[in-house]
Design an enzyme around this catalytic site. Structure first.
Site, PDB file in Angstrom:
ATOM      1  N   LYS A  29      -6.203  -9.022  11.232  1.00 23.26           N
ATOM      2  CA  LYS A  29      -6.088  -7.571  11.088  1.00 23.26           C
ATOM      3  C   LYS A  29      -7.428  -7.036  10.620  1.00 23.26           C
ATOM      4  CE  LYS A  29      -3.666  -3.990   8.480  1.00 23.26           C
ATOM      5  NZ  LYS A  29      -2.499  -3.672   7.653  1.00 23.26           N
ATOM      6  N   CYS A  84       0.801  -1.237   0.000  1.00 22.39           N
ATOM      7  CA  CYS A  84       0.000   0.000   0.000  1.00 22.39           C
ATOM      8  C   CYS A  84       0.830   1.282   0.000  1.00 22.39           C
ATOM      9  CB  CYS A  84      -1.020   0.008   1.124  1.00 22.39           C
ATOM     10  SG  CYS A  84      -0.312  -0.032   2.779  1.00 22.39           S
ATOM     11  N   ARG A 112     -10.650  -0.805   2.659  1.00 23.69           N
ATOM     12  CA  ARG A 112      -9.941  -2.087   2.678  1.00 23.69           C
ATOM     13  C   ARG A 112     -10.839  -3.233   3.166  1.00 23.69           C
ATOM     14  NH1 ARG A 112      -5.181   0.237   1.603  1.00 23.69           N
ATOM     15  NH2 ARG A 112      -3.970   1.440   3.123  1.00 23.69           N
ATOM     16  N   ARG A 132      -1.867   6.239   8.101  1.00 26.33           N
ATOM     17  CA  ARG A 132      -1.972   6.475   6.657  1.00 26.33           C
ATOM     18  C   ARG A 132      -1.466   7.870   6.304  1.00 26.33           C
ATOM     19  NH1 ARG A 132      -7.622   3.134   5.704  1.00 26.33           N
ATOM     20  NH2 ARG A 132      -6.765   1.162   6.496  1.00 26.33           N
ATOM     21  N   CYS A 173      -3.558  -2.602  -1.020  1.00 28.33           N
ATOM     22  CA  CYS A 173      -2.493  -3.486  -0.531  1.00 28.33           C
ATOM     23  C   CYS A 173      -2.126  -4.600  -1.512  1.00 28.33           C
ATOM     24  CB  CYS A 173      -2.887  -4.074   0.815  1.00 28.33           C
ATOM     25  SG  CYS A 173      -3.212  -2.795   2.046  1.00 28.33           S
ATOM     26  N   GLU A 232      -8.767 -16.887  10.871  1.00 28.43           N
ATOM     27  CA  GLU A 232      -7.592 -16.229  10.280  1.00 28.43           C
ATOM     28  C   GLU A 232      -6.307 -16.653  11.000  1.00 28.43           C
ATOM     29  OE1 GLU A 232      -6.902 -14.493   7.752  1.00 28.43           O
ATOM     30  OE2 GLU A 232      -8.735 -13.566   7.001  1.00 28.43           O
ATOM     31  N   TYR A 269       4.178   2.473  19.296  1.00 28.47           N
ATOM     32  CA  TYR A 269       4.854   3.768  19.154  1.00 28.47           C
ATOM     33  C   TYR A 269       5.231   4.346  20.515  1.00 28.47           C
ATOM     34  CZ  TYR A 269       2.691   3.175  14.596  1.00 28.47           C
ATOM     35  OH  TYR A 269       2.298   2.649  13.387  1.00 28.47           O
ATOM     36  N   LYS A 313      -4.512  -7.232  15.422  1.00 30.45           N
ATOM     37  CA  LYS A 313      -4.341  -5.795  15.180  1.00 30.45           C
ATOM     38  C   LYS A 313      -5.655  -5.166  14.772  1.00 30.45           C
ATOM     39  CE  LYS A 313      -2.214  -2.683  11.928  1.00 30.45           C
ATOM     40  NZ  LYS A 313      -1.573  -2.536  10.669  1.00 30.45           N
ATOM     41  N   SER A 355      -1.608   3.238  15.347  1.00 28.72           N
ATOM     42  CA  SER A 355      -1.433   4.688  15.349  1.00 28.72           C
ATOM     43  C   SER A 355      -2.560   5.442  16.046  1.00 28.72           C
ATOM     44  CB  SER A 355      -1.260   5.184  13.910  1.00 28.72           C
ATOM     45  OG  SER A 355      -2.351   4.770  13.107  1.00 28.72           O
TER      46      SER A 355
HETATM   47  C1  PBG Z   1      -0.013  -1.620   5.844  1.00 26.22           C
HETATM   48  C2  PBG Z   1      -0.135  -1.332   7.289  1.00 26.22           C
HETATM   49  C3  PBG Z   1      -1.044  -0.493   7.952  1.00 26.22           C
HETATM   50  C4  PBG Z   1      -0.674  -0.503   9.293  1.00 26.22           C
HETATM   51  C5  PBG Z   1       0.396  -1.361   9.414  1.00 26.22           C
HETATM   52  N1  PBG Z   1       0.704  -1.880   8.183  1.00 26.22           N
HETATM   53  C6  PBG Z   1      -2.101   0.368   7.420  1.00 26.22           C
HETATM   54  C7  PBG Z   1      -3.323  -0.151   6.850  1.00 26.22           C
HETATM   55  O1  PBG Z   1      -3.579  -1.364   6.802  1.00 26.22           O
HETATM   56  O2  PBG Z   1      -4.074   0.689   6.372  1.00 26.22           O
HETATM   57  C8  PBG Z   1      -1.335   0.305  10.371  1.00 26.22           C
HETATM   58  C9  PBG Z   1      -0.474   0.614  11.534  1.00 26.22           C
HETATM   59  C10 PBG Z   1      -0.975   1.693  12.413  1.00 26.22           C
HETATM   60  O3  PBG Z   1      -2.092   2.230  12.285  1.00 26.22           O
HETATM   61  O4  PBG Z   1      -0.208   2.050  13.308  1.00 26.22           O
HETATM   62  N2  PBG Z   1      -0.999  -2.392   5.302  1.00 26.22           N
END
Ligand code: PBG
Length: 325
Positions: free
Chosen positions: A195, A122, A217, A205, A130, A233, A313, A248, A274
């Site tokens: 995820k 991505c 997504r 993002r 992705c 999964e 983080y 996640k 994040s």
């Molecule tokens: C890539 C990816 C993402 C995150 C980790 N790897 C973004 C998404 O799936 O949109 C998110 C990590 C975060 O929010 O800290 N696919």
């Protein structure tokens, strides 16, 4: 009456019976690496998180080294993007450059340190999805060889572990096969197994410039209403040969983490994403919460729920604050 308060009556007793602690050796810090030179840009929606150009990585390398955490997870922001995200497979690409830097850095320090490469397209596709986009949807099977090639490029550049995050079916197996074929059968794969399609990825993002240009997504990431499907999964990544499974985001999904812990014998990771970080930071800046105590409580909850590894983080701040006292 049960006198449950008896064992809470002194610090010594509380310390003695404490069931969980945050293990800093289980923490992984995400690092954003950007193209260009002499860059250290703060991510506006993630105070305290920066995008570094390769020539400035020394600064963050020193900090993660000092912290004594397990390692870093690398995300790249390339200068150019294309339809199929070919930058992800480029051995001279942004993440391989960063990997070579870190590898050399830690070799000089004589210390083992884990370099994890997030494997996804991505950040490298012009459309921000992705995988390969056809007729508005990501085509699963055509996307697999690209992920496998990206993983191989990362490992050749020095990644100690790869973590496919795109939620393509079969991606763990495709990567495992490619790595084995090229003699990398000792490199572990950490699957982003369960995820969820989540609004908590918003700030990431921004940071990684990876928002989909159209749509969302939901045709590949999981529906957050589904707990049982998350277990499918996790099972499927395990069957494909993943060495570590992941859930996640983390905070709103601790039910899934606890169930996963009860179900698998593999190590389990959570990604404290994040949006979860930014919410804490935003409230802390206002003085509405005590950041230090909140972060400790959150990180402890991940381990209590059953995580062995926490990608966060907060890792550097957490360790710094703990070691201050
Ligand atoms: C890539 C990816 C993402 C995150 C980790 N790897 C973004 C998404 O799936 O949109 C998110 C990590 C975060 O929010 O800290 N696919």
């Amino acid at each position: 009456m049960q006198r449950l308060r008896r064992l809470r009556s002194s610090t010594t007793l509380r310390e003695m019976v404490a069931e969980t602690s945050v293990k800093k050796e289980g923490l992984i810090y995400p690092v954003f690496v950007t193209f260009g030179k002499n860059k250290k840009e703060e991510v506006p929606s993630m105070p305290g998180v920066y995008r570094y150009s390769v020539d400035r990585l020394g600064e963050i390398a020193e900090q993660v080294f000092q912290a004594g955490i397990a390692g870093v997870m690398l995300f790249g922001i390339p200068e150019t993007k294309d339809e199929c995200g070919s930058g992800a497979c480029d051995e001279q690409g942004i993440v391989p450059q960063a990997l070579r830097f870190f590898k050399e850095y830690f070799k000089e320090k004589g210390k083992s340190f884990l370099l994890v490469a997030d494997i996804c397209l991505c950040e490298y596709t012009s459309h921000g999805h992705c995988g390969v986009l056809e007729g508005g949807d990501v085509v699963n099977d055509k996307s697999l060889p690209l992920h496998a090639a990206a993983a191989l490029a990362a490992v050749r550049a020095g990644a100690d572990m790869v973590a496919p995050s795109s939620m393509m079916d079969g991606v763990v197996a495709a990567i495992r096969e490619e790595l084995d074929k090229n003699g990398f059968n000792n490199i572990p794969v950490m699957g982003y197994s369960a995820k969820f399609a989540s609004a908590f990825y918003g700030p990431f993002r921004d940071a990684a410039d990876s928002a989909p240009q159209s749509g969302d997504r939901k045709s590949y990431q999981m529906d957050f209403r589904n707990g049982r499907e998350a277990l499918r999964e996790l099972d499927s990544d395990e069957a494909e040969g993943a060495d570590i499974l992941m859930v996640k985001p983390a905070l709103s999904y601790l039910d899934v983490v606890a169930q996963a812990r009860a179900r698998t014998l593999l190590p389990l990771a959570v990604y404290n994403v994040s949006g979860e970080y930014s919410m804490v930071k935003a409230a802390a800046v206002q003085g509405w919460i005590d950041e230090k105590r909140i972060v400790k409580e959150i990180l402890t909850a991940f381990f209590r729920a059953g995580a062995d590894i926490v990608i966060t983080y907060h890792a550097l701040d957490y360790v710094r604050r703990e070691e201050e006292k």
